[in-house]
Design a protein around this motif. Structure first.
Motif, PDB file in Angstrom:
ATOM      1  N   SER A 383       9.209  -1.329 -64.372  1.00 55.34           N
ATOM      2  CA  SER A 383       8.399  -0.168 -64.763  1.00 55.34           C
ATOM      3  C   SER A 383       6.910  -0.483 -64.707  1.00 55.34           C
ATOM      4  CB  SER A 383       8.795   0.269 -66.178  1.00 55.34           C
ATOM      5  OG  SER A 383       8.044   1.387 -66.584  1.00 55.34           O
ATOM      6  N   VAL A 384       6.529  -1.663 -65.209  1.00 56.40           N
ATOM      7  CA  VAL A 384       5.114  -2.069 -65.199  1.00 56.40           C
ATOM      8  C   VAL A 384       4.603  -2.212 -63.761  1.00 56.40           C
ATOM      9  CG1 VAL A 384       3.519  -3.949 -65.760  1.00 56.40           C
ATOM     10  CG2 VAL A 384       5.171  -3.166 -67.469  1.00 56.40           C
ATOM     11  N   LYS A 385       5.413  -2.851 -62.914  1.00 54.40           N
ATOM     12  CA  LYS A 385       5.010  -3.053 -61.518  1.00 54.40           C
ATOM     13  C   LYS A 385       4.894  -1.728 -60.776  1.00 54.40           C
ATOM     14  CE  LYS A 385       6.643  -7.789 -60.785  1.00 54.40           C
ATOM     15  NZ  LYS A 385       5.335  -8.317 -60.340  1.00 54.40           N
ATOM     16  N   LEU A 386       5.799  -0.780 -61.067  1.00 52.96           N
ATOM     17  CA  LEU A 386       5.729   0.545 -60.436  1.00 52.96           C
ATOM     18  C   LEU A 386       4.454   1.275 -60.840  1.00 52.96           C
ATOM     19  CD1 LEU A 386       9.435   1.732 -60.738  1.00 52.96           C
ATOM     20  CD2 LEU A 386       8.141   1.577 -58.612  1.00 52.96           C
ATOM     21  N   ASP A 387       4.088   1.150 -62.123  1.00 52.78           N
ATOM     22  CA  ASP A 387       2.859   1.799 -62.596  1.00 52.78           C
ATOM     23  C   ASP A 387       1.614   1.187 -61.971  1.00 52.78           C
ATOM     24  OD1 ASP A 387       4.046   3.699 -64.176  1.00 52.78           O
ATOM     25  OD2 ASP A 387       4.071   2.451 -65.973  1.00 52.78           O
ATOM     26  N   LYS A 388       1.650  -0.139 -61.731  1.00 56.32           N
ATOM     27  CA  LYS A 388       0.471  -0.832 -61.201  1.00 56.32           C
ATOM     28  C   LYS A 388       0.348  -0.727 -59.685  1.00 56.32           C
ATOM     29  CE  LYS A 388      -0.244  -4.252 -64.872  1.00 56.32           C
ATOM     30  NZ  LYS A 388      -0.305  -5.683 -65.206  1.00 56.32           N
ATOM     31  N   LEU A 389       1.441  -0.326 -59.020  1.00 54.75           N
ATOM     32  CA  LEU A 389       1.442  -0.287 -57.558  1.00 54.75           C
ATOM     33  C   LEU A 389       0.305   0.565 -56.986  1.00 54.75           C
ATOM     34  CD1 LEU A 389       3.097  -1.527 -55.276  1.00 54.75           C
ATOM     35  CD2 LEU A 389       4.553   0.499 -55.302  1.00 54.75           C
ATOM     36  N   PRO A 390       0.079   1.806 -57.486  1.00 52.34           N
ATOM     37  CA  PRO A 390      -1.036   2.605 -56.939  1.00 52.34           C
ATOM     38  C   PRO A 390      -2.410   2.024 -57.262  1.00 52.34           C
ATOM     39  CG  PRO A 390       0.537   3.985 -58.137  1.00 52.34           C
ATOM     40  CD  PRO A 390       0.850   2.575 -58.476  1.00 52.34           C
ATOM     41  N   ASP A 391      -2.497   1.203 -58.328  1.00 49.53           N
ATOM     42  CA  ASP A 391      -3.799   0.649 -58.731  1.00 49.53           C
ATOM     43  C   ASP A 391      -4.388  -0.270 -57.662  1.00 49.53           C
ATOM     44  OD1 ASP A 391      -3.527   2.028 -61.068  1.00 49.53           O
ATOM     45  OD2 ASP A 391      -2.843   0.318 -62.247  1.00 49.53           O
ATOM     46  N   ILE A 392      -3.507  -0.919 -56.885  1.00 52.20           N
ATOM     47  CA  ILE A 392      -3.971  -1.789 -55.799  1.00 52.20           C
ATOM     48  C   ILE A 392      -4.844  -0.991 -54.832  1.00 52.20           C
ATOM     49  CG2 ILE A 392      -3.206  -3.185 -53.820  1.00 52.20           C
ATOM     50  CD1 ILE A 392      -0.578  -3.673 -55.399  1.00 52.20           C
ATOM     51  N   LEU A 393      -4.468   0.279 -54.643  1.00 49.88           N
ATOM     52  CA  LEU A 393      -5.150   1.132 -53.669  1.00 49.88           C
ATOM     53  C   LEU A 393      -6.280   1.927 -54.304  1.00 49.88           C
ATOM     54  CD1 LEU A 393      -1.815   2.410 -52.116  1.00 49.88           C
ATOM     55  CD2 LEU A 393      -3.157   0.430 -51.411  1.00 49.88           C
ATOM     56  N   LYS A 394      -6.120   2.249 -55.592  1.00 55.91           N
ATOM     57  CA  LYS A 394      -7.162   3.017 -56.292  1.00 55.91           C
ATOM     58  C   LYS A 394      -8.483   2.274 -56.319  1.00 55.91           C
ATOM     59  CE  LYS A 394      -4.635   5.749 -59.701  1.00 55.91           C
ATOM     60  NZ  LYS A 394      -4.416   5.890 -61.143  1.00 55.91           N
ATOM     61  N   GLU A 395      -8.417   0.951 -56.441  1.00 58.85           N
ATOM     62  CA  GLU A 395      -9.636   0.139 -56.494  1.00 58.85           C
ATOM     63  C   GLU A 395     -10.483   0.331 -55.245  1.00 58.85           C
ATOM     64  OE1 GLU A 395      -8.288  -3.803 -57.094  1.00 58.85           O
ATOM     65  OE2 GLU A 395      -7.600  -3.464 -59.151  1.00 58.85           O
TER      66      GLU A 395
END
Length: 478
Positions: A383-395
């Motif tokens: 669940s944590v990794k799924l939530d963080k996945l878009p953050d890689i691209l948001k930056e």
């Protein structure tokens, strides 16, 4: 995923009462500012004229006297001068559409929702009143309908019947302060336009790209979540509904990174969610639990497609183009993140569940407890990794996985075409190696390709914050 703006429009059958409610300090616990583009008689005049026109039209139902927008503001806006914020947002609407407005800036009771109420007329205020005087006597019956002669409204006693009206020659029989309603305010494109305008205006004063908002695209692979208002009796139900929607959205991200096309995900969304939900509503009415079940089954269906799909090969940085190399590096990061999640989902978790199923007997309670904890920890890690996945691209400015993948595929196509053109040029030159031939067959220009790649990136990224205007609410409070 990116945060979406919340801008809602509603119809007002009692504009005068609504204006009084939103602008009253006695009735609003947290009222910070009010603003009007017209005088205090605006509401009364608008209501009277709207009711008169509604009565003349003979339309059934309620008369809609005006409309109201509710615009949710990020909490960062509490640092700015309330009156300046309210005037800026209200005048933006007034300038664009030329209709009069009344607005107020509030917090809810718990101070968790900072928002603007903006009431606007669907009619423009005339420069001068349009007054019509009777050139001869005019007669109206009890229903307000105009009749030809006095005899038609006269009773057997020779007197004008009660409720009938006579306008004598020279008297005012009709006056207008406003134009007729503009139908554009009823249409979906108008609300979409307003959402774009106010989302851009909100983002203008948010310097951190990660905190900026975007308008939800109903044609995207994602499902929208709902806002939970104060004291909402269905809060628990909406929260459960939002959880189901977020699970679908995270699965859609995994599908995109696993190589499943956007078109296929949209097809699943349409057939497995929208069509089945519509059929369910038609046959059984709106049942929240049933809808959540439909979304859960659609998510499971999409996950089955992901399991059947081999992870695409790891991208390689073999092209000497800075923009595309950067995109490839982001793709590698996202790809590795998705690969880790799939390993946990498809390998680790099934093994642990199988191990738990095989651990039987009264003497293996401690072992079962250990395995159960491992399963819970693995699920939490997923669940944590799924939530963080878009953050890689948001930056890097991409609002969500869908926007990034769309950009990457588009750029990939441009680069592949450039390579084909380059190979063709090299083939032509190798056939005719003379200086004249080399001048005739010129190589494709890398600079034009680089420019095109930059344009693609900028078009699909979040809009960069505009230069802040020099108003008091544009500066951080001290």
């Amino acid at each position: 995923m990116a945060r979406h703006s919340f801008i809602q429009m509603s119809k007002l059958p009692n504009v005068k009462g609504r204006i009084s409610y939103i602008t009253s300090h006695a009735r609003q616990e947290n009222l910070y500012a009010t603003y009007r583009t017209a005088d205090n008689e605006f509401g009364s005049n608008l209501a009277r004229e709207s009711q008169q026109e509604f009565k003349r039209s003979g339309t059934e139902g309620k008369c809609i006297e005006a409309r109201e927008l509710i615009i949710a503001l990020p909490e960062v806006y509490t640092r700015y001068e309330p009156q300046e914020v309210l005037e800026d947002f209200t005048e933006e609407f007034h300038r664009r559409y030329g209709v009069e407005c009344v607005s107020a800036l509030h917090h809810n009771k718990r101070k968790t929702n900072y928002h603007i109420h903006l009431i606007f007329s669907e009619r423009k205020l005339l420069p001068e009143p349009d007054i019509k005087r009777a050139t001869r006597s005019v007669f109206y019956d009890e229903t307000g309908k105009r009749v030809r002669t006095k005899k038609e409204i006269t009773g057997e006693d020779g007197q004008i019947r009660k409720g009938c009206t006579v306008i004598k020659k020279g008297e005012v029989y009709e006056s207008h302060l406003f134009t007729v309603k503009d139908d554009k305010f009823k249409n979906e494109p108008f609300l979409r336009e307003v959402k774009e305008i106010y989302t851009d205006l909100i983002n203008r004063h948010i310097s951190d790209p990660e905190q900026q908002l975007k308008v939800f695209d109903k044609n995207s692979v994602y499902l929208p979540t709902k806002k939970i208002g104060k004291n909402n009796p269905k809060a628990a139900e909406i929260e459960a509904d939002n959880t189901a929607r977020q699970e679908w959205n995270r699965t859609a991200d995994m599908a995109l990174l696993s190589g499943i096309s956007e078109a296929k995900i949209l097809e699943v969304k349409q057939t497995e969610i929208h069509e089945k939900a519509s059929q369910s509503i038609m046959s059984k009415g709106w049942l929240p639990n049933l809808f959540r079940g439909i979304v859960a089954k659609a998510k499971d269906f999409l996950q089955s497609l992901i399991r059947e799909k081999d992870m695409p090969p790891k991208p390689t940085l073999d092209i000497d183009m800075a923009e595309f190399c950067h995109m490839r590096s982001l793709m590698i990061k996202a790809h590795e993140g998705a690969k880790e999640i799939r390993h946990l989902q498809d390998d680790i978790l099934p093994k642990l569940r199988a191990q738990l199923a095989d651990t039987k007997g009264i003497f293996k309670g401690k072992e079962r407890k250990t395995i159960t904890e491992q399963i819970q920890q693995t699920e939490k890690k997923i669940s944590v990794k799924l939530d963080k996945l878009p953050d890689i691209l948001k930056e890097d400015g991409y609002p969500d996985v869908q926007a990034f993948m769309r950009t990457f595929r588009e750029m990939e196509s441009v680069v592949e075409q450039y390579n084909r053109d380059l190979a063709e040029w090299e083939r032509q030159v190798s056939r005719k190696p003379t200086a004249t031939a080399k001048a005739q067959y010129r190589p494709p220009e890398k600079q034009s390709v680089l420019k095109h790649l930059r344009e693609i990136q900028e078009r699909n990224k979040q809009k960069p914050p505009q230069r802040q205007r020099k108003k008091s609410f544009d500066r951080d409070s001290r």
